[in-house]
Design a protein around this motif. Structure first.
Motif, PDB file in Angstrom:
ATOM      1  N   GLY A  68     -10.977  -4.691  -1.922  1.00 51.05           N
ATOM      2  CA  GLY A  68      -9.786  -5.089  -1.180  1.00 51.05           C
ATOM      3  C   GLY A  68     -10.034  -6.025  -0.014  1.00 51.05           C
ATOM      4  O   GLY A  68      -9.092  -6.395   0.695  1.00 51.05           O
ATOM      5  N   ARG A  83      -7.453  -5.388   3.225  1.00 44.06           N
ATOM      6  CA  ARG A  83      -8.298  -4.328   3.762  1.00 44.06           C
ATOM      7  C   ARG A  83      -9.174  -4.783   4.930  1.00 44.06           C
ATOM      8  O   ARG A  83      -9.694  -3.954   5.680  1.00 44.06           O
ATOM      9  CB  ARG A  83      -9.175  -3.744   2.647  1.00 44.06           C
ATOM     10  N   ASP A 121      -1.914  -4.089   1.777  1.00 41.23           N
ATOM     11  CA  ASP A 121      -1.897  -3.032   0.762  1.00 41.23           C
ATOM     12  C   ASP A 121      -0.507  -2.860   0.155  1.00 41.23           C
ATOM     13  O   ASP A 121       0.021  -1.746   0.048  1.00 41.23           O
ATOM     14  CB  ASP A 121      -2.396  -1.709   1.347  1.00 41.23           C
TER      15      ASP A 121
END
Length: 267
Positions: A68, A83, A121
């Motif tokens: 991520g 992330r 996300d």
């Protein structure tokens, strides 16, 4: 060689000082090279800019994407993944701190609530806001995660992605209805994103809160998906009013982007 390439190459870990783990050093070199790029970059460009061998870049980028920290588009180009923001809260706080003076100026100028948000996300998260001075105004909960399909910032940021990537996100998150105006049909939403791309800004027509209208633009900053939004009751947000707001929003977006690049280039 570009400034970005020169800087990254100078910091390349092809020759690692004693005591350092080469694979970790190279992974961070790849990550920083993508972060410094002003547009999505492929494996070859990352390799040329960083001095890390192409095969190593391919493996590092694949792993960082799975974790991520990078995001890969349909053209096999990479940008920073959501992330990265969880590596350090200070990074998010610093972005918010840079944005606040610009948000305060816009809120004071128009008397309406202005916010800075990001896509992280699969959800929109607001990082900073300046409340308007009007009695009836929009409030945004900082740090709260919101579905992107019902927000202007969500549309502004998703408009930068390919339709297949947007479809995959919508199927992961769903498209819950919040008001009668919420878009819950996938193709309808993709059509709206197409109009957003052509127009250069996004609209929220009471899709999250009834009676509220919101506009949003994406900051021209490649390292993070960031957007400005301005919200107000529909009665105060005519098309003519929005047309008057947009030049100021875009000017502030450019100024904040310049400050963000200045901040990141100092490292």
């Amino acid at each position: 060689m570009s400034d970005m390439a020169t800087t990254a190459a100078e910091k390349s870990s092809t020759s690692v000082p004693p005591g350092q783990v080469q694979s970790i050093a190279r992974a961070f070199t790849v990550l920083e090279t993508v972060a410094r790029a002003e547009h999505p970059v492929g494996v070859t460009e990352i390799s040329e800019a960083s001095g890390v061998p192409t095969g190593t870049v391919y493996r590092m980028a694949r792993t960082l994407t799975e974790l991520g920290y990078l995001r890969k588009d349909g053209r096999s180009k990479y940008t920073i993944g959501g992330r990265v923001l969880v590596l350090t809260k200070a990074s998010t706080d610093y972005v918010a701190a840079l944005a606040r003076p610009h948000l305060d100026e816009l809120a004071a100028l128009f008397g309406e609530t202005v916010a800075l948000g990001t896509l992280q996300d699969d959800a929109i998260m607001y990082l900073a806001q300046a409340a308007g001075r009007r009695t009836i105004r929009m409030f945004t909960s900082l740090g709260e995660r919101i579905h992107p399909h019902c927000t202007a910032i969500g549309k502004a940021l998703l408009a930068d992605r390919e339709d297949a990537e947007v479809q995959a996100l919508l199927r992961r998150t769903g498209m819950p209805r919040y008001t009668d105006q919420t878009i819950t049909d996938e193709q309808h939403f993709l059509d709206v994103l197409g109009a957003t791309r052509e127009r250069g800004y996004a609209l929220n027509e009471g899709e999250q809160e009834e009676g509220m209208r919101c506009i949003a633009i994406r900051l021209p900053y490649a390292a993070k998906p960031l957007g400005f939004s301005l919200s107000a009751p529909t009665a105060r947000m005519s098309d003519a009013t929005i047309a008057g707001y947009l030049p100021h929003l875009r000017q502030k977006a450019e100024q904040l982007t310049d400050e963000l690049y200045e901040y990141t280039s100092s490292y």
